[in-house]
Every structure is written in structure tokens, then in C-alpha cells.
Scaffold this motif. Sequence first.
Motif, PDB file in Angstrom:
ATOM      1  N   ALA A 199       0.732  -1.256   0.031  1.00  0.00           N
ATOM      2  CA  ALA A 199       0.062   0.079  -0.013  1.00  0.00           C
ATOM      3  C   ALA A 199       0.997   1.245   0.134  1.00  0.00           C
ATOM      4  O   ALA A 199       0.567   2.269  -0.691  1.00  0.00           O
ATOM      5  CB  ALA A 199      -0.894   0.151   1.143  1.00  0.00           C
ATOM      6  N   PHE A 200       1.957   1.079   0.593  1.00  0.00           N
ATOM      7  CA  PHE A 200       2.816   2.294   0.755  1.00  0.00           C
ATOM      8  C   PHE A 200       3.387   2.809  -0.542  1.00  0.00           C
ATOM      9  O   PHE A 200       4.065   3.903  -0.544  1.00  0.00           O
ATOM     10  CB  PHE A 200       3.939   2.256   1.677  1.00  0.00           C
ATOM     11  N   MET A 201       3.474   1.971  -1.457  1.00  0.00           N
ATOM     12  CA  MET A 201       4.080   2.293  -2.904  1.00  0.00           C
ATOM     13  C   MET A 201       3.008   2.920  -3.726  1.00  0.00           C
ATOM     14  O   MET A 201       3.460   3.382  -4.944  1.00  0.00           O
ATOM     15  CB  MET A 201       4.602   0.987  -3.531  1.00  0.00           C
ATOM     16  N   TRP A 202       1.923   2.958  -3.532  1.00  0.00           N
ATOM     17  CA  TRP A 202       0.847   3.672  -4.185  1.00  0.00           C
ATOM     18  C   TRP A 202       0.858   5.209  -4.212  1.00  0.00           C
ATOM     19  O   TRP A 202       0.905   5.515  -3.029  1.00  0.00           O
ATOM     20  CB  TRP A 202      -0.508   3.193  -4.035  1.00  0.00           C
ATOM     21  N   LEU A 203       0.763   5.821  -5.233  1.00  0.00           N
ATOM     22  CA  LEU A 203       0.754   7.343  -5.180  1.00  0.00           C
ATOM     23  C   LEU A 203      -0.584   7.919  -5.568  1.00  0.00           C
ATOM     24  O   LEU A 203      -1.500   7.223  -6.164  1.00  0.00           O
ATOM     25  CB  LEU A 203       1.776   7.883  -6.302  1.00  0.00           C
ATOM     26  N   ASP A 204      -1.073   9.016  -5.000  1.00  0.00           N
ATOM     27  CA  ASP A 204      -2.071   9.760  -5.158  1.00  0.00           C
ATOM     28  C   ASP A 204      -2.083  10.540  -6.531  1.00  0.00           C
ATOM     29  O   ASP A 204      -1.218  11.287  -6.605  1.00  0.00           O
ATOM     30  CB  ASP A 204      -2.376  10.781  -4.104  1.00  0.00           C
ATOM     31  N   ALA A 205      -3.126  10.566  -7.394  1.00  0.00           N
ATOM     32  CA  ALA A 205      -3.091  11.088  -8.845  1.00  0.00           C
ATOM     33  C   ALA A 205      -2.842  12.572  -8.731  1.00  0.00           C
ATOM     34  O   ALA A 205      -1.966  13.407  -9.588  1.00  0.00           O
ATOM     35  CB  ALA A 205      -4.135  10.914  -9.409  1.00  0.00           C
ATOM     36  N   SER A 206      -3.460  13.282  -7.713  1.00  0.00           N
ATOM     37  CA  SER A 206      -3.367  14.789  -7.602  1.00  0.00           C
ATOM     38  C   SER A 206      -1.825  15.191  -7.197  1.00  0.00           C
ATOM     39  O   SER A 206      -1.386  16.205  -7.755  1.00  0.00           O
ATOM     40  CB  SER A 206      -4.504  15.309  -6.564  1.00  0.00           C
ATOM     41  N   ALA A 207      -1.434  14.502  -6.246  1.00  0.00           N
ATOM     42  CA  ALA A 207       0.063  14.688  -6.086  1.00  0.00           C
ATOM     43  C   ALA A 207       1.109  14.535  -7.268  1.00  0.00           C
ATOM     44  O   ALA A 207       1.899  15.182  -7.399  1.00  0.00           O
ATOM     45  CB  ALA A 207       0.766  13.898  -4.912  1.00  0.00           C
ATOM     46  N   VAL A 208       0.921  13.380  -7.951  1.00  0.00           N
ATOM     47  CA  VAL A 208       1.693  13.179  -9.125  1.00  0.00           C
ATOM     48  C   VAL A 208       1.716  14.238 -10.228  1.00  0.00           C
ATOM     49  O   VAL A 208       2.606  14.846 -10.795  1.00  0.00           O
ATOM     50  CB  VAL A 208       1.209  11.804  -9.714  1.00  0.00           C
ATOM     51  N   VAL A 209       0.614  14.791 -10.498  1.00  0.00           N
ATOM     52  CA  VAL A 209       0.188  15.735 -11.250  1.00  0.00           C
ATOM     53  C   VAL A 209       0.626  17.133 -10.819  1.00  0.00           C
ATOM     54  O   VAL A 209       1.426  17.905 -11.509  1.00  0.00           O
ATOM     55  CB  VAL A 209      -1.371  16.072 -11.705  1.00  0.00           C
ATOM     56  N   ARG A 210       0.680  17.517  -9.453  1.00  0.00           N
ATOM     57  CA  ARG A 210       1.018  18.624  -8.976  1.00  0.00           C
ATOM     58  C   ARG A 210       2.649  18.649  -9.158  1.00  0.00           C
ATOM     59  O   ARG A 210       2.966  19.716  -9.539  1.00  0.00           O
ATOM     60  CB  ARG A 210       0.550  18.779  -7.432  1.00  0.00           C
ATOM     61  N   GLU A 211       3.232  17.785  -8.654  1.00  0.00           N
ATOM     62  CA  GLU A 211       4.963  17.575  -8.722  1.00  0.00           C
ATOM     63  C   GLU A 211       5.305  17.734 -10.163  1.00  0.00           C
ATOM     64  O   GLU A 211       6.263  18.324 -10.614  1.00  0.00           O
ATOM     65  CB  GLU A 211       5.223  16.373  -7.966  1.00  0.00           C
ATOM     66  N   GLY A 212       4.500  16.887 -11.124  1.00  0.00           N
ATOM     67  CA  GLY A 212       4.954  16.876 -12.535  1.00  0.00           C
ATOM     68  C   GLY A 212       4.836  18.276 -12.935  1.00  0.00           C
ATOM     69  O   GLY A 212       5.567  18.809 -13.934  1.00  0.00           O
ATOM     70  N   LEU A 213       3.835  19.167 -12.836  1.00  0.00           N
ATOM     71  CA  LEU A 213       3.597  20.289 -13.269  1.00  0.00           C
ATOM     72  C   LEU A 213       4.494  21.125 -12.772  1.00  0.00           C
ATOM     73  O   LEU A 213       5.181  22.137 -13.568  1.00  0.00           O
ATOM     74  CB  LEU A 213       2.233  21.050 -13.183  1.00  0.00           C
ATOM     75  N   ARG A 214       4.889  21.280 -11.402  1.00  0.00           N
ATOM     76  CA  ARG A 214       5.890  21.926 -10.959  1.00  0.00           C
ATOM     77  C   ARG A 214       7.481  21.878 -11.641  1.00  0.00           C
ATOM     78  O   ARG A 214       7.890  22.825 -11.818  1.00  0.00           O
ATOM     79  CB  ARG A 214       6.019  21.669  -9.407  1.00  0.00           C
ATOM     80  N   ASP A 215       7.746  20.453 -11.626  1.00  0.00           N
ATOM     81  CA  ASP A 215       9.062  20.183 -12.378  1.00  0.00           C
ATOM     82  C   ASP A 215       9.057  20.621 -13.643  1.00  0.00           C
ATOM     83  O   ASP A 215      10.227  21.133 -14.350  1.00  0.00           O
ATOM     84  CB  ASP A 215       9.199  18.825 -12.352  1.00  0.00           C
ATOM     85  N   ALA A 216       7.804  20.614 -14.710  1.00  0.00           N
ATOM     86  CA  ALA A 216       7.886  21.298 -16.034  1.00  0.00           C
ATOM     87  C   ALA A 216       8.050  22.747 -15.934  1.00  0.00           C
ATOM     88  O   ALA A 216       8.680  23.090 -16.859  1.00  0.00           O
ATOM     89  CB  ALA A 216       6.531  20.693 -16.569  1.00  0.00           C
ATOM     90  N   ALA A 217       7.562  23.346 -14.952  1.00  0.00           N
ATOM     91  CA  ALA A 217       7.834  24.957 -15.039  1.00  0.00           C
ATOM     92  C   ALA A 217       9.037  25.285 -14.567  1.00  0.00           C
ATOM     93  O   ALA A 217       9.321  26.075 -14.843  1.00  0.00           O
ATOM     94  CB  ALA A 217       6.557  25.402 -13.634  1.00  0.00           C
ATOM     95  N   ARG A 218       9.905  24.238 -13.946  1.00  0.00           N
ATOM     96  CA  ARG A 218      11.105  24.507 -13.718  1.00  0.00           C
ATOM     97  C   ARG A 218      12.041  24.312 -14.722  1.00  0.00           C
ATOM     98  O   ARG A 218      13.319  24.214 -14.859  1.00  0.00           O
ATOM     99  CB  ARG A 218      11.525  23.634 -12.310  1.00  0.00           C
ATOM    100  N   GLY A 219      11.599  23.439 -15.883  1.00  0.00           N
ATOM    101  CA  GLY A 219      12.204  23.100 -17.015  1.00  0.00           C
ATOM    102  C   GLY A 219      13.012  21.979 -16.903  1.00  0.00           C
ATOM    103  O   GLY A 219      14.069  21.678 -17.510  1.00  0.00           O
ATOM    104  N   ARG A 220      12.655  20.991 -15.929  1.00  0.00           N
ATOM    105  CA  ARG A 220      13.396  19.851 -15.616  1.00  0.00           C
ATOM    106  C   ARG A 220      12.915  18.758 -16.733  1.00  0.00           C
ATOM    107  O   ARG A 220      11.912  18.673 -17.186  1.00  0.00           O
ATOM    108  CB  ARG A 220      12.902  19.198 -14.272  1.00  0.00           C
ATOM    109  N   ALA A 221      14.040  17.879 -17.327  1.00  0.00           N
ATOM    110  CA  ALA A 221      13.858  16.930 -18.233  1.00  0.00           C
ATOM    111  C   ALA A 221      13.103  15.870 -17.756  1.00  0.00           C
ATOM    112  O   ALA A 221      12.250  14.964 -18.604  1.00  0.00           O
ATOM    113  CB  ALA A 221      15.090  16.617 -18.995  1.00  0.00           C
ATOM    114  N   VAL A 222      13.251  15.391 -16.538  1.00  0.00           N
ATOM    115  CA  VAL A 222      12.632  14.357 -15.979  1.00  0.00           C
ATOM    116  C   VAL A 222      12.131  14.803 -14.767  1.00  0.00           C
ATOM    117  O   VAL A 222      12.595  15.204 -13.978  1.00  0.00           O
ATOM    118  CB  VAL A 222      13.672  13.040 -15.967  1.00  0.00           C
TER     119      VAL A 222
END
Length: 253
Positions: A199-222
Motif C-alpha cells: 500500500a505504501f508504494m501507491w501514489l495519489d494522482a493529484s500529487a503526481v500531477v502537482r509535482e509533474g507540473l511544478r517540475d515542468a515549470a522549472r524546465g526539468r527534463a525528467v
Amino acid sequence: MPTALITGASAGLGAEFARQLARRRADLVLVARSEQHLSEIAADIRSEYGVAVETIAADLSDEGEVERVAARLRDLSDPIDLLINNAGFGLPLQFADNDIDDEVRHLRLHVEASMRLMHAALSSMRGRGGRIINVASVAGFISRSTYSACKSWLIGFSRWANTEYAADGVSVTAVCPGFTHTSFHERMGLAPGQEGVPAFMWLDASAVVREGLRDAARGRAVSVPSIRYKALVLLAGLLPSSLTSRIARRGRV
């Protein structure tokens, strides 16, 4: 006001990207196979956030339908500022036992469609600026059948493109979630608990999207959401592929 085009937008991470971007006042172009599901989510988002929502019903495993979406990306009269390549599906890991036509459709959707849409987006973003997010997976860092291979291609190409087109004002980010609570697994006929994943390996979709958008805004490749999956990716790079392949035979990410 920025406009985002999202594929696979009728459910899962695609729908979550749509809602979080609408909350930030972005207008949307939503793409998915089901016109009914698209219409429902579009109506909900318009009502809740008051943004403009356009829909395109298209099967992105079909080249002709990919071209309809690509044409929208090339339209400079109403430009797209953010492309999110999210559409995808999974197959059983036993490649030799799978129907080869299903495997080809899988490859076309994950790799060819993403490549064609990126090419179209770049034609209108270069010099003007923009962002591209390719939803990949931590599976792309390990050896595991064709899903892993497709996601590995997305990660590698995103890394190169992020450097290549930075001077044109375009960033390209591969977002690589681990196991995430969405309808992805249900569409494969897997009930909760059938993955054999703690169970501890499962992520919440809202957190995945929030972090992905933040990293994209920072120009990160991955972008690898969550510390535990960052550690897993680092570990996978140190272990022999024969070992990581055996470990990865369970589950879908």
C-alpha cells in the motif's frame, strides 16, 4: 490565458491534469476516444472553473486521427501553450503470448502518436515558447516488456528535446510516476489488491500531477514524483537488469 492540450483526458491522470490546470485558469483542449466521457468532463470543468474547454474525440492509435489532433497543435490562430501526451494503455507482460496487432497498436499510441504530436507542437512553439509533458513511468528505467521499452523511449527523447529546444523557449519533461491510483489498472481487468504491491508504494494522482507540473515549470527534463520512487529509480540504475527484470514482473506502473 494559456491553453493546454491533453490526450487521454477523460479519466485518470489526464483528467487530473485537466482539473489542476483549469484551477489555474488555463483553457483546455481535451482529447480521448470516448466523445461521451469527454463531453461529461468538459461540462463539469466549464461549470466548476469557468474556463473554455474544447474536445476532440480521436483514437490516437490511428494515424489519420492523430493528424487531426496534430493540425490543432499547428493552428497558430488559437495556439497551444502546453501539450500533455498522456494517452496510453497496458498489456500483459508476456510479449510472445500477446496478439501482435495489440502490441503494434500499443507502440503506435505510446511512441508514434507522442512523437507526431510533439513534432506538431514544436512547429508552433519554437520561438514563441511553450511546454511539453510526456507522461512516462518509472517502468521506463527498468527492463520489462514493451511497456517499459515505450516509456524508456519517451524518457530518452524528452531528455534530448529538453536540451535541444531550450534556446527556442520550449521545455520538454517526462513525468514518471510509479503505481498511482487511477482507472488504468481497472481497464486491464485488475481489481484492487491484484497487483501484489504494498500500500505504501501507491501514489495519489493529484500529487503526481502537482509535482509533474511544478517540475515542468522549472524546465526539468525528467520528473519522478515522490522520494520513494526517486530512490527506487536510483537503485534500479545500480542493480543488474536481470535482477530488476525479475522484480518487475508483477504489477503495472
